[in-house]
Design a protein around this motif. Structure first.
Motif, short mmCIF file in Angstrom:
data_model
loop_
_atom_site.label_atom_id
_atom_site.label_comp_id
_atom_site.label_asym_id
_atom_site.label_seq_id
_atom_site.Cartn_x
_atom_site.Cartn_y
_atom_site.Cartn_z
N UNK A 4 -9.62 -1.48 2.20
CA UNK A 4 -9.41 -1.58 0.76
C UNK A 4 -9.97 -0.36 0.06
N UNK A 5 -11.15 0.08 0.47
CA UNK A 5 -11.74 1.29 -0.11
C UNK A 5 -10.85 2.50 0.16
N UNK A 6 -10.37 2.63 1.38
CA UNK A 6 -9.50 3.76 1.73
C UNK A 6 -8.19 3.72 0.94
N UNK A 7 -7.60 2.55 0.83
CA UNK A 7 -6.36 2.41 0.07
C UNK A 7 -6.58 2.76 -1.39
N UNK A 8 -7.69 2.31 -1.96
CA UNK A 8 -7.98 2.63 -3.35
C UNK A 8 -8.22 4.13 -3.52
N UNK A 40 3.01 5.22 -14.34
CA UNK A 40 2.77 3.80 -14.64
C UNK A 40 2.64 2.99 -13.34
N UNK A 41 3.47 3.28 -12.37
CA UNK A 41 3.39 2.61 -11.08
C UNK A 41 2.07 2.91 -10.39
N UNK A 42 1.63 4.16 -10.46
CA UNK A 42 0.36 4.54 -9.84
C UNK A 42 -0.82 3.85 -10.52
N UNK A 43 -0.74 3.69 -11.84
CA UNK A 43 -1.80 2.99 -12.57
C UNK A 43 -1.87 1.54 -12.11
N UNK A 44 -0.73 0.88 -12.01
CA UNK A 44 -0.69 -0.52 -11.57
C UNK A 44 -1.26 -0.67 -10.16
N UNK A 45 -0.88 0.23 -9.27
CA UNK A 45 -1.37 0.18 -7.89
C UNK A 45 -2.87 0.38 -7.84
N UNK A 46 -3.36 1.38 -8.56
CA UNK A 46 -4.80 1.65 -8.56
C UNK A 46 -5.58 0.47 -9.13
N UNK A 47 -5.11 -0.09 -10.23
CA UNK A 47 -5.80 -1.23 -10.84
C UNK A 47 -5.80 -2.46 -9.93
N UNK A 48 -4.69 -2.68 -9.25
CA UNK A 48 -4.60 -3.80 -8.32
C UNK A 48 -5.61 -3.65 -7.18
N UNK A 49 -5.68 -2.46 -6.62
CA UNK A 49 -6.62 -2.22 -5.53
C UNK A 49 -8.06 -2.27 -6.02
N UNK A 50 -8.32 -1.79 -7.22
CA UNK A 50 -9.66 -1.87 -7.80
C UNK A 50 -10.07 -3.34 -7.95
N UNK A 51 -9.15 -4.16 -8.43
CA UNK A 51 -9.43 -5.59 -8.56
C UNK A 51 -9.70 -6.25 -7.21
N UNK A 52 -8.92 -5.88 -6.20
CA UNK A 52 -9.16 -6.42 -4.86
C UNK A 52 -10.52 -6.00 -4.35
N UNK A 66 -22.08 -0.20 0.93
CA UNK A 66 -20.86 0.61 0.95
C UNK A 66 -20.01 0.36 -0.29
N UNK A 67 -19.87 -0.89 -0.65
CA UNK A 67 -19.06 -1.24 -1.83
C UNK A 67 -19.69 -0.65 -3.09
N UNK A 68 -20.99 -0.82 -3.25
CA UNK A 68 -21.67 -0.30 -4.43
C UNK A 68 -21.61 1.22 -4.48
#
Length: 75
Positions: A4-8, A40-52, A66-68
């Protein structure tokens, strides 16, 4: 969590690149709809991954660290 960190990280990098391209295009008065849609698509993807990442359950102190470290590093 590492996935998830890598994807974000990838999504955030793509978003930054699109933002820089949009800034250049705006300065030249040539922003197009495809660029705006990609941004706009990139913003949605980034926000979704940030939420995850925010919601990701912590299993141990190493994951907490690591998360912090990643999340605070983006501030």
């Amino acid at each position: 969590m590492v996935q998830t960190i890598c994807a974000h990280c990838v999504a955030y990098s793509q978003l930054r690149q699109l933002a820089l391209e949009a800034k250049s295009s705006a300065a030249a008065n040539c922003v197009n709809s495809a660029s705006l849609e990609a941004f706009c698509s990139a913003v949605k993807t980034e926000l979704s991954l940030w939420g995850r990442l925010i919601d990701f359950p912590i299993s141990n102190e190493a994951e907490r660290h690591d998360k912090a470290a990643y999340m605070l590093g983006l501030r």
